[in-house]
Each structure stands twice: as C-alpha cells, then as structure tokens.
Design a protein around this motif. Structure first.
Motif, PDB file in Angstrom:
ATOM      1  N   GLY A 116       6.113   9.908  10.083  1.00 57.95           N
ATOM      2  CA  GLY A 116       4.626   8.218  10.250  1.00 57.95           C
ATOM      3  C   GLY A 116       4.861   7.714   8.701  1.00 57.95           C
ATOM      4  N   GLN A 117       4.382   6.761   9.305  1.00 59.97           N
ATOM      5  CA  GLN A 117       4.297   5.479   7.928  1.00 59.97           C
ATOM      6  C   GLN A 117       2.966   4.930   8.368  1.00 59.97           C
ATOM      7  N   GLY A 118       2.332   4.174   7.328  1.00 56.93           N
ATOM      8  CA  GLY A 118       1.174   3.623   7.144  1.00 56.93           C
ATOM      9  C   GLY A 118       0.176   4.569   6.621  1.00 56.93           C
ATOM     10  N   ALA A 119      -0.803   3.824   5.594  1.00 59.23           N
ATOM     11  CA  ALA A 119      -1.458   3.896   4.323  1.00 59.23           C
ATOM     12  C   ALA A 119      -2.685   4.534   5.363  1.00 59.23           C
ATOM     13  N   PHE A 170     -14.338   2.432  16.968  1.00 61.47           N
ATOM     14  CA  PHE A 170     -13.884   2.106  15.829  1.00 61.47           C
ATOM     15  C   PHE A 170     -12.829   3.086  16.125  1.00 61.47           C
ATOM     16  N   SER A 171     -11.166   2.467  16.373  1.00 57.76           N
ATOM     17  CA  SER A 171     -10.333   3.640  16.056  1.00 57.76           C
ATOM     18  C   SER A 171     -10.133   4.047  15.286  1.00 57.76           C
ATOM     19  N   GLY A 172     -10.927   2.844  13.560  1.00 60.12           N
ATOM     20  CA  GLY A 172      -9.934   3.508  12.430  1.00 60.12           C
ATOM     21  C   GLY A 172      -9.340   2.770  11.606  1.00 60.12           C
ATOM     22  N   LEU A 173      -7.999   1.911  12.453  1.00 63.57           N
ATOM     23  CA  LEU A 173      -7.469   1.020  12.180  1.00 63.57           C
ATOM     24  C   LEU A 173      -8.323  -0.057  11.262  1.00 63.57           C
ATOM     25  N   VAL A 174      -7.475  -0.866  10.460  1.00 63.04           N
ATOM     26  CA  VAL A 174      -8.409  -1.823   9.465  1.00 63.04           C
ATOM     27  C   VAL A 174      -7.185  -2.429   8.799  1.00 63.04           C
ATOM     28  N   SER A 175      -6.841  -3.646   8.932  1.00 61.53           N
ATOM     29  CA  SER A 175      -6.016  -4.410   8.427  1.00 61.53           C
ATOM     30  C   SER A 175      -6.074  -4.924   7.265  1.00 61.53           C
ATOM     31  N   PHE A 176      -5.212  -6.271   6.426  1.00 57.05           N
ATOM     32  CA  PHE A 176      -5.620  -6.580   5.450  1.00 57.05           C
ATOM     33  C   PHE A 176      -4.621  -7.843   5.329  1.00 57.05           C
ATOM     34  N   SER A 177      -5.201  -8.860   4.865  1.00 56.79           N
ATOM     35  CA  SER A 177      -3.959  -9.778   5.055  1.00 56.79           C
ATOM     36  C   SER A 177      -3.670 -10.733   3.467  1.00 56.79           C
ATOM     37  N   VAL A 220      -2.190  -2.456   7.132  1.00 59.38           N
ATOM     38  CA  VAL A 220      -2.829  -1.830   8.095  1.00 59.38           C
ATOM     39  C   VAL A 220      -3.357  -0.246   7.565  1.00 59.38           C
ATOM     40  N   PHE A 221      -4.636   0.435   7.239  1.00 57.89           N
ATOM     41  CA  PHE A 221      -4.805   1.573   6.500  1.00 57.89           C
ATOM     42  C   PHE A 221      -5.637   2.062   8.585  1.00 57.89           C
ATOM     43  N   VAL A 231       0.323  -1.125   0.153  1.00 53.62           N
ATOM     44  CA  VAL A 231      -0.036   0.198   0.374  1.00 53.62           C
ATOM     45  C   VAL A 231       1.428   1.223   0.000  1.00 53.62           C
ATOM     46  N   ASP A 232       0.255   2.747  -0.004  1.00 53.34           N
ATOM     47  CA  ASP A 232       1.346   4.003   0.397  1.00 53.34           C
ATOM     48  C   ASP A 232       1.489   3.452   1.819  1.00 53.34           C
ATOM     49  N   LEU A 233       2.893   3.122   1.825  1.00 53.05           N
ATOM     50  CA  LEU A 233       3.101   2.833   3.180  1.00 53.05           C
ATOM     51  C   LEU A 233       3.828   4.493   3.877  1.00 53.05           C
ATOM     52  N   SER A 234       4.244   5.576   2.621  1.00 51.02           N
ATOM     53  CA  SER A 234       5.464   6.511   3.328  1.00 51.02           C
ATOM     54  C   SER A 234       4.282   7.756   2.779  1.00 51.02           C
ATOM     55  N   ARG A 235       2.473   7.041   2.222  1.00 49.80           N
ATOM     56  CA  ARG A 235       2.034   8.571   2.233  1.00 49.80           C
ATOM     57  C   ARG A 235       2.562   9.552   1.083  1.00 49.80           C
ATOM     58  N   ASN A 236       3.064   9.266   0.302  1.00 52.29           N
ATOM     59  CA  ASN A 236       3.053  10.623  -0.678  1.00 52.29           C
ATOM     60  C   ASN A 236       2.718   9.980  -2.190  1.00 52.29           C
ATOM     61  N   GLY A 237       1.448   9.212  -1.692  1.00 47.69           N
ATOM     62  CA  GLY A 237       0.464   8.822  -2.516  1.00 47.69           C
ATOM     63  C   GLY A 237       1.121   7.521  -4.480  1.00 47.69           C
ATOM     64  N   ARG A 238       2.112   7.465  -3.812  1.00 49.60           N
ATOM     65  CA  ARG A 238       2.807   6.421  -4.766  1.00 49.60           C
ATOM     66  C   ARG A 238       2.881   4.222  -3.193  1.00 49.60           C
ATOM     67  N   VAL A 239       2.704   3.893  -3.907  1.00 48.87           N
ATOM     68  CA  VAL A 239       2.709   1.978  -3.701  1.00 48.87           C
ATOM     69  C   VAL A 239       3.889   1.693  -3.798  1.00 48.87           C
TER      70      VAL A 239
END
Length: 436
Positions: free
Chosen positions: A142-145, A257-264, A286-287, A118-126
C-alpha cells in the motif's frame, strides 16, 4: 474532482497566465472566435504540448486545421519549469471559408512547480512527484504516510504529553513527528505575485499540529502554523527550493475519527492586495494516524510492573520475592511500585495496559490508563510517561464507571486466523456483564 484551470483567450490583446508543471490548462476560445471563422489551428513553443479533445465524429481537416465545432477543447501542458516569465507561447489562428487568416489569439505562459510531499511509500524517506498522493491504502504494497500521536514527554519541564505543548522545546521531539516537504520551483517574480498557501480542513485541524522549520540567524525555529484554530498558512518569501514542515498527531483513531487527515498546498492568483485569491492549483497529501496497538502477553517481556503491599492483612512480600527470582532467570527488568505510589492499590492489571505506536521513522511504547481511577489513578501519568514512552487515557462519555472499565476486562489474543481471515496483531478481547 480537481478544479479546472481555465484561461480566457482574446484576439484583441495577448493573454497571460501561470500554470503548474504537468497540469492541464484549458483555453477558453468561445468568446474570441471572430465572425466568419470556420476553422483554427494551434502552434506553441517547444516546451508546450497541445492536446485537442473532441468527439469521435470530429476529425481534423486536410490542412491540419480543426473545424470550429462546439465539442472541441484546446488543452495545453508544460513539462519544464520556466526560467523566465512568459517564456512559453501559444498561438491560435482563425481562418475563414477561403482559408484566409482572420485573427490571432496569443497566450504567454509561465510554468512553475508546486509539490507537497510526504513519505508516500512508507520507507522513511520523502520523495517528490508521487502518484495518487491523496490516496491511502493498507498493506505491505500500500501507500500513504503514517503519523504518530506525539503522546510521550521529551520536553523537559512539560506538565503533560508533548502533544499538549504548542511549541517544540527539544529536537528529540522532532523524531516523533512526520516530515512534510513543500517544494517550489520557477521564476521568483511569479511567487512574488502569487500566494502559496498550506491549509487543512476544519474537521482535521483539531487532530494534528504542523510546525514550519525556519532558520533565523543560522538557528532553527519551529513555528506552529496549522492545527487547532489554525486552518491556513500563507508562506512568505517563496522562491525555488524546499520548505520543511513537521507534523504531529493529537488524537488517536477512535469512534468518529478514522485516522485519516489531509493537507493541501494551493497556488493562488491574487488580483488585488486585499482580495481573496483564486486557486489555480492544489496538491493534497494524506496521512493516517497510527492506532494504539495492544501487546499480547505471549510476547517476550521487557519489564514487569508490580505493586508492593506491606500493610494490612494480606501483604505480598512472599509473592514479590518469588517474582524477583523468576525475573532474574528471565533476564527481565522488574519495577516494584511502592505502597505510597499506589496508595495501597494492588490491582495494577486493572489500571493499565501496555501497547505501542509505530511508523516507518519511529516506534515507541504507550501505556493506556484505564478510567477506573482508584489508588493507581495517577501512577501511569507520573511514573511511566516520559521520553519515548507515551501515555493515553479515555473517560466514559457519561462519566459512569463500572468494573467493566477495569483493564482486567481488556486483553488481546496472539496473532490468529478466524474463518480464513488473518489478524496479524491479534484480536481485542473485552469482558461483558453476566449472563453471557
């Protein structure tokens, strides 16, 4: 803690296994140690790195062999994907007291790559191969999409928000979603025998929806694969390459609901066609669902909404004329809501508040509709919700609505520092009943 991938070794026959690029494979040698053996050594082909883990008290012998101590573990990793099946070899030789070779255990490994990105670095690119993808941290470093609630209405003819639709009706809707890529690499024969499964937890499934972008006859098709009632998705015809998924939020962060959701994404070994698979590798991302952010009234206005009241004993014609003059000077758009639209309810400040949602790839305004539900009850939904203009509302859990639920009692300060703590988006202010 991730599950250990263990391969059982044998001196009576060769062992075969599949591993994922860069992950550890633990070799279980306990059951295959021949009687009378006192030491062993390990050799492998060039792409395989062998790690011997042991206690500080255990040392290798003079001839580079290892004593058969119970604390010793053999771990291998491979950092190059296989070109062919079983192209990596590991050989464990066992020796007796007189240094004679008693028996040999062979392992043939095929290395594949499975990466959920995912866009881990939050710069719009995966980007691929990010570290700590299952961790989300705040701040500019920080990091996380980030995920947006798809609460606008890009889809023509939709009765509500786009998040209420289980299909994608326009490509404009994709711009509100976050991209998630599943990358796979390795011999196609392995992916024909092993399953690649995308999955989400039951607690997160009702807060998100995932679409798989599939090309059919050169036309893209977006298949809903995860979300409410859909916890897992088995990919068909996996080969080396990328699978693109679009993810939308369905719920804002809120109480509970904290807003955190995970996919695997998991690689499963399936011994028989109808048997449950055994995961040998899982990659998790995690988003965080972006919250609704309220806009302070100190910001430069873009558009002003006001109600026109022409009937009754207290019309506001003079007020509207003065407001029009002022907003022309401010070069600001004015939207006058007719008395028919508002059903003679002039208190638009009590009915709605404006805010926005923001992610690296998209930002759009969102109107928050209060539960006061008077004459302006349907105005925000019918007149403001639209392309790139979202809508959200809340109802009290007990359906008991008081004047404190009117948004004249809801405001936000400008950016402020309180007792040394910075609030760059301001602080929410709410009214309360008397006495204070």
């Amino acid at each position: 803690m991730p599950q250990r991938h263990v391969v059982q070794m044998s001196t009576s026959h060769a062992s075969y296994g599949v591993c994922v690029l860069g992950t550890e494979v633990f070799l279980n040698t306990r059951r295959c140690t021949p009687k009378g053996a006192t030491s062993f050594d390990v050799h492998a082909t060039s792409a395989v790195t062998v790690h011997i883990t042991h206690s500080p008290m255990t040392k290798p012998m003079i001839n580079s062999r290892w004593p058969l101590d119970p604390d010793i573990e053999v771990v291998v990793t491979i950092d190059v994907t296989s070109r062919t099946v079983n192209d990596n070899k590991v050989k464990i030789s066992y020796y007796g007291r007189e240094d004679n070779e008693l028996s040999v255990a062979w392992l043939y490994l095929t290395c594949v790559d499975v990466s959920l990105d995912v866009d881990l670095s939050r710069n719009g690119r995966v980007k691929s191969k990010g570290k700590d993808k299952a961790k989300w941290t705040w701040g500019p470093d920080g990091q996380g999409a980030v995920l947006l609630v798809n609460c606008d209405r890009d889809s023509p003819g939709a009765g509500g928000t786009d998040s209420g639709q289980v299909d994608i009706r326009t490509t404009a809707d994709l711009q509100d979603m976050s991209v998630m890529l599943l990358r796979t690499q390795g011999p196609s024969a392995i992916f024909a025998e092993y399953q690649v499964v995308l999955h989400v937890s039951e607690s997160d499934a009702d807060k998100v929806r995932v679409f798989h972008a599939i090309r059919e006859d050169s036309h893209p098709h977006y298949k809903p694969v995860l979300g409410p009632g859909k916890l897992s998705y088995v990919l068909d015809d996996v080969d080396s390459g990328e699978n693109t998924f679009y993810v939308e939020g369905l719920a804002f962060p809120d109480l509970g609901f904290s807003g955190l959701v995970s996919f695997s994404a998991s690689l499963l070994e399936v011994p028989h066609k109808n048997s449950p698979g055994t995961p040998i590798f899982t990659d998790t991302v995690v988003f965080r669902v972006a919250p609704w952010i309220m806009t302070p009234n100190t910001q430069q206005p873009l558009e002003v909404f006001v109600c026109s009241i022409q009937q009754g004993s207290d019309p506001n014609k003079v007020f509207l004329e003065g407001l029009q003059v002022l907003l022309r000077k401010a070069n600001c758009k004015l939207t006058i809501c007719s008395e028919v639209e508002t059903r003679s309810d002039r208190w638009i400040q009590d009915e709605l508040e404006f805010g926005y949602v923001e992610a690296p790839h998209k930002t759009f305004p969102v109107v928050f509709d209060s539960p006061r539900n008077r004459g302006l009850k349907d105005f925000a939904f019918k007149k403001i919700l639209g392309p790139d203009f979202g809508y959200v509302t809340r109802e009290p859990p007990r359906k008991d609505i008081s004047s404190l639920d009117s948004f004249g009692n809801l405001d936000v300060s400008p950016p402020v520092t309180v007792r040394g703590k910075e609030y760059p988006l301001g602080r929410i202010l709410i009214g309360s009943p008397l006495p204070w």
